[in-house]
Write an enzyme that holds these catalytic residues in place. Structure first.
Site, PDB file in Angstrom:
ATOM      1  N   LYS A  43       0.224 -36.090 110.836  1.00  0.00           N
ATOM      2  CA  LYS A  43      -0.988 -35.268 110.793  1.00  0.00           C
ATOM      3  C   LYS A  43      -0.616 -33.817 110.488  1.00  0.00           C
ATOM      4  O   LYS A  43      -1.297 -33.146 109.706  1.00  0.00           O
ATOM      5  CB  LYS A  43      -1.738 -35.384 112.121  1.00  0.00           C
ATOM      6  N   GLN A 102      -3.856 -36.372 121.302  1.00  0.00           N
ATOM      7  CA  GLN A 102      -3.256 -37.614 120.810  1.00  0.00           C
ATOM      8  C   GLN A 102      -3.240 -38.670 121.913  1.00  0.00           C
ATOM      9  O   GLN A 102      -2.734 -38.423 123.005  1.00  0.00           O
ATOM     10  CB  GLN A 102      -1.830 -37.335 120.303  1.00  0.00           C
ATOM     11  N   ASP A 110     -11.519 -35.531 116.334  1.00  0.00           N
ATOM     12  CA  ASP A 110     -11.475 -36.995 116.316  1.00  0.00           C
ATOM     13  C   ASP A 110     -12.855 -37.639 116.386  1.00  0.00           C
ATOM     14  O   ASP A 110     -12.975 -38.853 116.266  1.00  0.00           O
ATOM     15  CB  ASP A 110     -10.658 -37.484 117.527  1.00  0.00           C
TER      16      ASP A 110
END
Ligand code: NAD
Length: 302
Positions: free
Chosen positions: A53, A97, A120
């Site tokens: 990422k 994460q 997200d």
């Protein structure tokens, strides 16, 4: 022979577009978009995902701010960090994460992320926005699947779609997005009886069960579109000799499905790269919003 729904290729195209959008807005915004990536503990796969990422951010001109906290950290220390990122004006997107180390409950921590910085798309408010068809950050994996289907002009209106899996991360938002595109959607899960008789009706089958090589020919309607969300690393096959390497596979027995389906996502190179691309889309879209720029990415957010 099934058409390959190439996520690697489309992710590269999306990155190019984002790079151009960033270049176009930079002067007015006065700063780059920023993504804060918060990692807790030392899960190895997470380390690889975070690095991917960050690399993607670097490629398109998004500043990435990494925080790596030890597995021994308390929930209130993680919360403090999230609150600091919420008020950090350089940061447009925050990514926590997952999975977190055992003992840390992800629910309250995800809920603490400012919904306007929810890279997200997993915040309760943003899942609610999806449910109501309101704009907002979208869950990256299902949004990536929708972008892949749209890119290949796969018609969804009136089609029968089946999603295997009902997680908040993938299955549920996937079903909502397909429904918003006017497909007639069924959601299957671990307690579904006679799964094959349901999936055989699917014009579009999205498999997100998290079970390596579970779905083979007997589950698939000939001519259907099949999307494999699963990703698993298989140990080396001893039959291939001592130099055999571990391999990636999805939830499909792809060699069985490929001759039947009209289109199929590969693993790797299908849904995975699109998940990262949509994280970038969410972040750049938030940057446009935070900086008062024209919101030019709506077509990529289902
Ligand atoms: P999860 O374990 O949270 O959910 C799995 C879902 O599948 C559950 O709802 C469960 O009811 C259902 N299920 C399990 N076994 C089943 C069975 N035998 N029959 C029918 N349904 C069954 O997993 P998740 O987070 O939704 O992820 C699913 C898969 O997608 C995993 O392999 C994960 O690694 C992968 N994934 C990939 C990406 C990517 O970028 N490619 C992103 C997220 C998740």
């Amino acid at each position: 022979m099934a058409l390959k729904l190439d996520g690697k290729q489309l992710a590269a195209e999306v990155e190019q577009r984002l790079q151009a959008e960033i270049a176009a807005g930079l002067a007015q915004a006065g700063r780059q978009p920023g993504l804060a990536v918060l990692r807790v503990g030392d899960d190895l796969a997470s380390g690889v995902y975070v690095a991917n990422k960050e690399k993607a951010c670097g490629r398109i001109g998004v500043a990435s701010y990494r925080t790596h906290l030890p597995a021994t950290v308390t929930a209130s220390e993680v919360l403090d960090k999230i609150q600091a990122l919420n008020i950090d004006e350089r940061v447009d997107g925050i990514l926590l994460q997952l999975p977190l180390p055992s003992g840390l409950d992800e629910g309250p921590l995800l809920a603490a992320i400012d919904p306007e910085k929810d890279a997200d798309g997993l915040h309760t408010l943003n899942l609610g926005r999806l449910l109501k068809g309101e704009p907002g950050p979208r869950s990256c994996t299902p949004a990536g699947v929708m972008a892949l289907l749209a890119r290949h002009q796969i018609p969804l209106q009136g089609k029968r779609a089946v999603v295997i899996g009902r997680s908040i991360l993938v299955g549920q938002p996937m079903a909502l997005m397909l429904q918003a595109a006017n497909a007639t959607v069924s959601v299957a899960h671990s307690r579904t009886n006679d799964l094959a008789s349901l999936t055989q009706q699917a014009d579009v089958l999205v498999v997100a069960a998290g079970r390596a090589r579970m779905i083979g020919a007997e589950y698939v309607k000939p001519g259907s579109i099949v999307v494999d969300v699963g990703i698993h690393r298989l140990p080396p096959d001893p039959a291939q000799g001592p130099d055999a390497k571990s391999r990636l596979c999805g939830d499909l027995r792809a060699e069985e499905v490929e001759p039947l389906a009209s289109a199929l996502t590969p693993v790797p190179g299908g849904v995975g790269p699109m998940t990262v691309a949509m994280l970038l889309v969410n972040t750049v879209a938030r940057w446009q919003q935070h900086c008062g720029l024209p919101l030019s990415l709506r077509d990529l957010l289902p």
